[in-house]
Design an enzyme around this catalytic site. Structure first.
Site, PDB file in Angstrom:
ATOM      1  N   GLY A 126      61.173 101.889 -36.122  1.00 42.71           N
ATOM      2  CA  GLY A 126      61.703 101.749 -37.466  1.00 42.71           C
ATOM      3  C   GLY A 126      60.612 102.039 -38.556  1.00 42.71           C
ATOM      4  CD  GLU A 127      56.721  99.951 -39.476  1.00 45.94           C
ATOM      5  OE1 GLU A 127      55.496 100.340 -39.461  1.00 45.94           O
ATOM      6  OE2 GLU A 127      57.007  98.704 -39.506  1.00 45.94           O
ATOM      7  CB  ALA A 128      60.149 105.581 -42.767  1.00 47.00           C
TER       8      ALA A 128
ATOM      9  CB  VAL B 128      55.367 103.060 -42.216  1.00 51.37           C
ATOM     10  CG1 VAL B 128      55.378 101.935 -43.222  1.00 51.37           C
ATOM     11  CG2 VAL B 128      55.853 104.357 -43.017  1.00 51.37           C
TER      12      VAL B 128
ATOM     13  CD  GLU C 145      65.526 100.684 -39.878  1.00 47.66           C
ATOM     14  OE1 GLU C 145      65.222  99.525 -39.580  1.00 47.66           O
ATOM     15  OE2 GLU C 145      65.075 101.602 -38.746  1.00 47.66           O
TER      16      GLU C 145
END
Length: 363
Positions: free
Chosen positions: A321-323, A121, A179
């Site tokens: 994940g992790e946006a 990210v 998240e």
């Protein structure tokens, strides 16, 4: 880009002052006061769209996305110079059941990677020229194992939700939510089953990459969680408290605060959308200011998108994940807005909307 980092550690574990602490009922009350769409801005964006130098509707979803931005920023034309990416990290008690291919110690290591600028990210935030913030929930104190009862008590769930609300500040043009938390696709699957029905097997997927055996284990953990928390089936906020995690509660809070602050939201993949689904179940209009960026490779995501009536912008087989998916959608929105702002109009070009003349020499 390196991330700004916030620790909401609540060190005051022994004497909570319940009177001034937020409660889930406060959150429920706020839901009744959510502002609706700004129709004036929506109309202004649509009118501009209809004069642009192209057949009406020819840019498809790029057009509706600009109208969506205008509607929920309450601003026409909308702006995208201040996008923010917020990643919430939380620790799950159910991780002890071996539901992930990674140990829970990875939580702290990944937060460090975000801070050092080494995670995926970070690269996507830099590429999108977006501001990245990482919010580390209480990683040293995982939620309770929900196969034996609620993951969080009322105070902890409300505190995490309120913390997510504080991540939103005025002046942001877009919020990308994501998240990180070992065990959270298991938590997300349990949340989905509580909200929309079904069993663990209907909602679990490989997550970080568990094998067949691991999948069975995850499904059994979800079923045990549903059995141990019957109240989760009666109320979406009880589902969040009993089966969710601190990072998922924080996402719920951030979505609410974005609505109040007139900030449109891009949601990431399965776990992030599962958190958002709590609000959809409480009020189907509560996610009108949210767009789901991508359809995760996690199999439950397609089913979840159908349940909340959302169509993701793209499907790239991502499951990080992790946006990451939400961050990747920022340039797409910027492209849509560039067309909206900078294209000529039929009037400027002196072209009749219906003109179909011969070829034009451009020398």
């Amino acid at each position: 880009m390196p991330a700004d980092h916030d620790h909401p550690h609540d060190h005051d574990h022994h004497h909570h002052h319940h009177d001034d602490a937020p409660s889930m009922d406060d959150i429920r009350k706020v839901l009744k006061e959510l502002p609706g769409p700004d129709l004036e801005s929506a109309t202004a964006a649509l009118q501009r769209e209809q004069n642009l130098l192209k057949p009406r509707g020819a840019l498809g979803r790029l057009e509706t996305l600009v109208q969506w931005l205008a509607t929920w920023q309450a601003k026409a034309p909308p702006e995208l110079t201040h996008p923010r990416i917020a990643v919430f990290a939380g620790a799950h008690g159910v991780a002890a059941h071996g539901v992930s291919a990674y140990p829970a110690s990875v939580n702290a290591q990944m937060v460090q990677a975000f801070i050092n600028g080494h995670a995926a990210v970070n690269q996507l935030a830099t590429a999108a020229d977006a501001d990245l913030r990482v919010y580390e929930m209480d990683l040293a104190r995982p939620t309770a194992d929900f196969t034996h009862g609620p993951a969080m008590d009322e105070a902890r769930c409300a505190r995490a939700t309120a913390y997510g609300m504080m991540a939103v500040e005025p002046g942001l043009h877009l919020m990308c939510l994501g998240e990180m938390g070992i065990g959270n696709t298991t938590s997300a699957a349990a949340l989905c089953a509580a909200l929309f029905g079904g069993t663990g097997a209907d909602w679990v997927g490989p997550g970080t990459g568990v094998d067949e055996e691991g999948l069975k284990r995850k499904a059994a953990v979800v079923d045990a969680g549903l059995a141990a928390n019957p109240q989760a089936l009666t109320d979406p906020f009880e589902a969040l408290r009993c089966l969710g995690g601190e990072e998922l509660a924080a996402i719920v809070g951030a979505i609410i605060a974005c609505r109040l602050a007139r900030v449109p939201v891009l949601l990431d993949g399965f776990a992030c959308t599962a958190a958002a689904a709590v609000l959809h179940k409480a009020d189907p209009k509560a996610l009108d200011h949210c767009v789901v960026a991508h359809k995760s490779a996690e199999p439950g995501h397609a089913r979840l998108l159908a349940a909340i009536n959302k169509q993701a912008l793209f499907d790239f087989g991502m499951r990080l994940g992790e946006a990451s998916g939400a961050a990747l959608a920022i340039p797409l929105l910027r492209s849509a807005l560039a067309c909206h702002l900078n294209m000529g109009t039929f009037a400027d070009a002196g072209v009749s909307e219906k003109a179909a003349g011969g070829p034009v020499s451009l020398h």
